[in-house]
Design a protein around this motif. Structure first.
Motif, PDB file in Angstrom:
ATOM      1  N   ALA A  26      -3.896  -4.768   5.104  1.00 29.53           N
ATOM      2  CA  ALA A  26      -3.006  -5.049   6.232  1.00 29.53           C
ATOM      3  C   ALA A  26      -1.645  -5.533   5.760  1.00 29.53           C
ATOM      4  O   ALA A  26      -0.593  -5.076   6.245  1.00 29.53           O
ATOM      5  CB  ALA A  26      -3.656  -6.080   7.155  1.00 29.53           C
ATOM      6  N   ALA A  29       0.272  -2.641   3.864  1.00 32.13           N
ATOM      7  CA  ALA A  29       0.745  -1.620   4.791  1.00 32.13           C
ATOM      8  C   ALA A  29       1.920  -2.118   5.622  1.00 32.13           C
ATOM      9  O   ALA A  29       2.917  -1.405   5.820  1.00 32.13           O
ATOM     10  CB  ALA A  29      -0.399  -1.174   5.698  1.00 32.13           C
ATOM     11  N   ALA A  30       1.827  -3.346   6.125  1.00 34.21           N
ATOM     12  CA  ALA A  30       2.921  -3.889   6.934  1.00 34.21           C
ATOM     13  C   ALA A  30       4.200  -4.023   6.117  1.00 34.21           C
ATOM     14  O   ALA A  30       5.294  -3.664   6.591  1.00 34.21           O
ATOM     15  CB  ALA A  30       2.508  -5.247   7.505  1.00 34.21           C
ATOM     16  N   ILE A 102      -8.175  -3.557  10.304  1.00 36.30           N
ATOM     17  CA  ILE A 102      -7.005  -3.584   9.423  1.00 36.30           C
ATOM     18  C   ILE A 102      -5.723  -3.376  10.218  1.00 36.30           C
ATOM     19  O   ILE A 102      -4.703  -4.044   9.979  1.00 36.30           O
ATOM     20  CB  ILE A 102      -7.153  -2.523   8.319  1.00 36.30           C
ATOM     21  N   PHE A 103      -5.739  -2.434  11.176  1.00 36.46           N
ATOM     22  CA  PHE A 103      -4.534  -2.173  11.969  1.00 36.46           C
ATOM     23  C   PHE A 103      -4.161  -3.376  12.827  1.00 36.46           C
ATOM     24  O   PHE A 103      -2.976  -3.717  12.956  1.00 36.46           O
ATOM     25  CB  PHE A 103      -4.745  -0.937  12.843  1.00 36.46           C
ATOM     26  N   GLN A 106      -2.675  -5.819  10.577  1.00 41.79           N
ATOM     27  CA  GLN A 106      -1.361  -5.345  10.145  1.00 41.79           C
ATOM     28  C   GLN A 106      -0.281  -5.703  11.172  1.00 41.79           C
ATOM     29  O   GLN A 106       0.805  -6.171  10.804  1.00 41.79           O
ATOM     30  CB  GLN A 106      -1.404  -3.834   9.939  1.00 41.79           C
ATOM     31  N   HIS A 143       3.258   2.922  12.067  1.00 42.17           N
ATOM     32  CA  HIS A 143       2.447   1.873  11.445  1.00 42.17           C
ATOM     33  C   HIS A 143       0.980   2.289  11.358  1.00 42.17           C
ATOM     34  O   HIS A 143       0.287   1.947  10.385  1.00 42.17           O
ATOM     35  CB  HIS A 143       2.580   0.562  12.225  1.00 42.17           C
ATOM     36  N   CYS A 147      -1.052   2.592   8.010  1.00 44.03           N
ATOM     37  CA  CYS A 147      -2.321   1.871   7.833  1.00 44.03           C
ATOM     38  C   CYS A 147      -3.359   2.777   7.193  1.00 44.03           C
ATOM     39  O   CYS A 147      -4.042   2.381   6.237  1.00 44.03           O
ATOM     40  CB  CYS A 147      -2.797   1.361   9.179  1.00 44.03           C
ATOM     41  N   THR A 151      -4.327   2.159   3.259  1.00 44.65           N
ATOM     42  CA  THR A 151      -5.707   1.702   3.101  1.00 44.65           C
ATOM     43  C   THR A 151      -6.477   2.635   2.179  1.00 44.65           C
ATOM     44  O   THR A 151      -7.247   2.186   1.316  1.00 44.65           O
ATOM     45  CB  THR A 151      -6.406   1.617   4.465  1.00 44.65           C
TER      46      THR A 151
END
Length: 220
Positions: A26, A29-30, A102-103, A106, A143, A147, A151
């Motif tokens: 998370a 990715a962010a 995870i999203f 994130q 996003h 993700c 991931t």
């Protein structure tokens, strides 16, 4: 033979590793997607409007935090692989089941890092949807794609890293084992040494012999 561990036991045993992996994915990715979206917004690719706070001070600290979580994940998995000699990374093949969590993490990380950045740069949160860095729908789609991509990349990278560390440690251990003689004679302990028996050889010579004959004395 050891009893086979139940699926529920395997799930709870891997719960800390799953949590650390979700945090790492998370945060990475962010931190990786946010600058790209803000760059497109600042260049006018999303049309007229104010979509960003024109600052990326939050990217490097967020990436550093993501790498820390990734390193903790690798260290934990390596320790478990060395202790149990099991397939501790099998669950990582089904990482797609973790994508909703995870999203969500994130987006929470993105909002947090952007809010803190706005407070540091502007003295207060700017509010609205500036934390997304672009139009709501476009930003969420980008996003979400990030993700999935990061991931997958992180799962492959961490899996390779953990297996490589274990393999290197196995080679090092094997090298040091070769330095020790295979049939080295252990030093005897005091309790292992039998007591000396000095009379045994003499008793063995007397085995089967009759006692010496003494002539009777004649009394006159």
């Amino acid at each position: 033979m050891a009893a086979e561990e139940s699926p529920l036991g395997v799930h709870f045993r891997n719960a800390p590793a799953r949590a650390v992996f979700c945090l790492a994915a998370a945060v990475v990715a962010a931190a990786a997607i946010d600058p790209s979206i803000e760059w497109m917004a600042n260049d006018g690719l999303f049309g007229a409007g104010t979509f960003t706070d024109h600052s990326n001070l939050d990217v490097i600290p967020a990436l550093a935090a993501g790498l820390v979580f990734a390193a903790l994940f690798v260290a934990g998995v390596v320790r478990r692989m060395l202790r149990r000699h099991g397939h501790e990374l099998d669950w990582l093949r089904g990482f797609t089941k973790l994508l909703p969590v995870i999203f969500a993490l994130q987006l929470l990380v993105l909002w947090s890092m952007e809010t803190v950045e706005q407070i540091v740069v502007w003295g207060e949160p700017l509010g609205g949807t500036l934390w997304l860095g672009g139009p709501v729908v476009v930003s969420l789609c980008l996003h979400a794609a990030g993700c999935l991509t990061f991931t997958w990349l992180l799962a492959r990278a961490l899996q390779w890293s953990a297996k490589t560390v274990v393999a290197v440690m196995a080679v090092i251990c094997e090298f040091f084992c070769t330095l020790v003689p295979e049939h080295a004679t252990p030093r005897p302990r005091a309790g292992d040494i039998p007591p000396a028996r000095f009379l045994e050889p003499f008793l063995a010579r007397l085995n089967g012999r009759a006692p010496p004959h003494r002539p009777a004395k004649t009394i006159v």
